[in-house]
Motif scaffolding. Structure first.
Motif, PDB file in Angstrom:
ATOM      1  N   GLN A 223       0.293   3.577   3.464  1.00 23.04           N
ATOM      2  CA  GLN A 223       1.232   3.582   3.099  1.00 23.04           C
ATOM      3  C   GLN A 223       0.487   2.803   2.057  1.00 23.04           C
ATOM      4  O   GLN A 223      -0.256   2.064   1.956  1.00 23.04           O
TER       5      GLN A 223
ATOM      6  N   HIS B 185       3.037   0.794  -1.917  1.00 25.99           N
ATOM      7  CA  HIS B 185       3.874   0.173  -2.586  1.00 25.99           C
ATOM      8  C   HIS B 185       3.164   0.396  -3.880  1.00 25.99           C
ATOM      9  O   HIS B 185       2.998  -0.346  -4.527  1.00 25.99           O
TER      10      HIS B 185
ATOM     11  N   HIS C 261      -1.901  -0.432   3.363  1.00 25.99           N
ATOM     12  CA  HIS C 261      -1.608  -1.337   4.511  1.00 25.99           C
ATOM     13  C   HIS C 261      -0.691   0.097   5.494  1.00 25.99           C
ATOM     14  O   HIS C 261      -0.036   1.297   5.703  1.00 25.99           O
TER      15      HIS C 261
HETATM   16 ZN   LIG Z   1       5.191  -1.158   3.509  1.00 29.55          ZN
END
Ligand SMILES: [Zn+2]
Length: 408
Positions: free
Chosen positions: A97, A99, A264
């Motif tokens: 994932q 962000h 990550h």
């Molecule tokens: Zn994360």
């Protein structure tokens, strides 16, 4: 000041023992416990233990925002707590994932509102308009993939696995050993048709098996991770992506800061995670949850970086070490009381006047503040409102507290 009861989150990747043992409850638990939340997140707020019973931290903030958060924090972030503290216990790898940045999150939230995708829909990417920088600090050994590894080292890893099907990608990276080359390889893999992945992923897994059998050690962690991920997610492009990322083992007290765009995946371990109070996650694989590859590619930062481990730095008074992180929403430090300081009352001032969440990870200490006194022991936490501070500590044994505040 009040003790906080955290909210336990049961996800499949969690541990049946780690959080229960940390908080002194019977273990193993009936369900895997993945996270313990201490914050005012609407999805699962922590509860203040008051003389009149339990009370949601959200309600306390709503009734007296300036007293709880302080006028300066209210002016910067509104009348809500801008950070969330978690204890995270991963027995299995979490999704690959990244962000979004603050701008990307604001734009994406509005875009999905216009498309009328309900905020709670499984295919919704942006559940709020905020970014979600994170810091994870290991409580015991913590394994993770984070950030793109410098390309020359990745070429060495791929060559060591000796997989013919990787040759075109080794050539590509050799000709373009930078963010552009990484973007090209990652994009090819993450968008590859399943039949192609069904050839390439098993070939890489075979390469990892042969490498492990050879007894070589240089890339043993990387090869082991390929096997672990491949076993759980056969045919998933995330197995290939793991070849491009830094494979990190954190020792207790070491951390990783994950800014916007950092790709990550946590693999295994127990840690304290502090983040901006947001749910915005873009997933690329290694999960049964919603994956949105085009949106992930839009936010990813392919700049390679070698040293991504963050270590705390001692602040002048000697008991506090601060993790140097740039997010305005949070600042995390560790307060350690040992040696001569045991048995004495010690000042533990903060660098500003906002609220604090104290989480005890070792030992036991009394915390004195204007708003009363509480005793913290391993696994327990306290809410110190802006009106309660500053605090004094009196420990009877070697004690470690994680302190989370708003950033400077
Ligand atoms: Zn994360």
């Amino acid at each position: 000041m009040h003790l906080l009861r955290g909210a336990v989150r049961t996800y499949a990747w969690g541990s049946r023992t780690a959080i229960a043992e940390f908080t002194g409850r019977p273990s193993p638990t009936a369900h895997p416990e993945a996270e313990l939340w201490f914050g005012a997140h609407p999805g699962d707020p922590a509860m203040l233990k008051t003389d009149d019973g339990e009370r949601s931290l959200i309600d306390a903030l709503r009734d007296d925002p300036e007293g709880q958060l302080g006028a300066a924090v209210c002016a910067r972030f509104g009348e809500t707590l801008p950070f969330l503290v978690k204890v995270l216990a991963a027995d299995e790898p979490l999704s690959l994932q990244a962000h979004p940045s603050a701008e990307q999150a604001a734009e994406g939230f509005e875009r999905e509102n216009k498309l009328q995708i309900p905020v709670s829909a499984p295919n919704r990417n942006y559940r709020d308009p905020s970014h979600k920088p994170e810091l994870i600090v290991a409580l015991d050994q913590f394994e993770a993939l984070a950030g793109f590894r410098p390309v020359p080292r990745t070429i060495e890893l791929m060559r060591a696995l000796a997989v013919t099907d990787l040759d075109p990608f080794v050539h590509l990276l050799s000709g373009q050993p930078d963010a552009g080359g990484l973007r090209a390889v990652f994009t090819t893999w993450i968008t590859a048709p399943q039949p192609d992945l069904d050839v390439l992923v098993p070939a890489v897994i075979d390469g990892a098996i042969n490498y492990m059998r050879s007894g070589k050690s240089e890339f043993a962690n990387e090869a082991k991770t390929v096997l672990e991920l491949g076993e759980r997610y056969p045919g998933d492009a995330g197995v290939l992506a793991s070849l491009l990322l830094n494979r990190i083992t954190l020792e207790p007290g070491e951390g990783i800061y994950l800014p916007a765009g950092n790709l990550h995946a946590y693999i295994n371990g127990v840690g304290v995670e502090v983040m901006a109070n947001s749910d915005n996650v873009l997933r690329g694989g290694l999960t049964p949850k919603h994956v949105d590859v085009p949106e992930l590619l839009r936010v990813l930062d392919f700049t390679p970086a070698a040293d991504v481990v963050v270590r705390s730095e001692v602040v002048e008074d000697g008991i506090e070490s601060l993790y140097p992180t740039p997010a305005p929403e949070f600042a995390v430090s560790v307060l350690r009381i040992d040696g001569d300081r045991i048995g004495h009352e010690i000042d533990a001032p903060t660098r500003h006047d906002g609220p604090q969440i104290l989480l005890c990870t070792e030992g036991s200490t009394v915390v004195h503040a204007k708003g009363g006194t509480v005793t913290l022991q391993k696994g327990s936490a306290a809410w110190v409102s802006a009106d309660d501070g500053p605090i004094r500590l009196a420990a009877t044994e070697p004690t470690t507290l994680f302190r989370s505040t708003v950033g400077i």
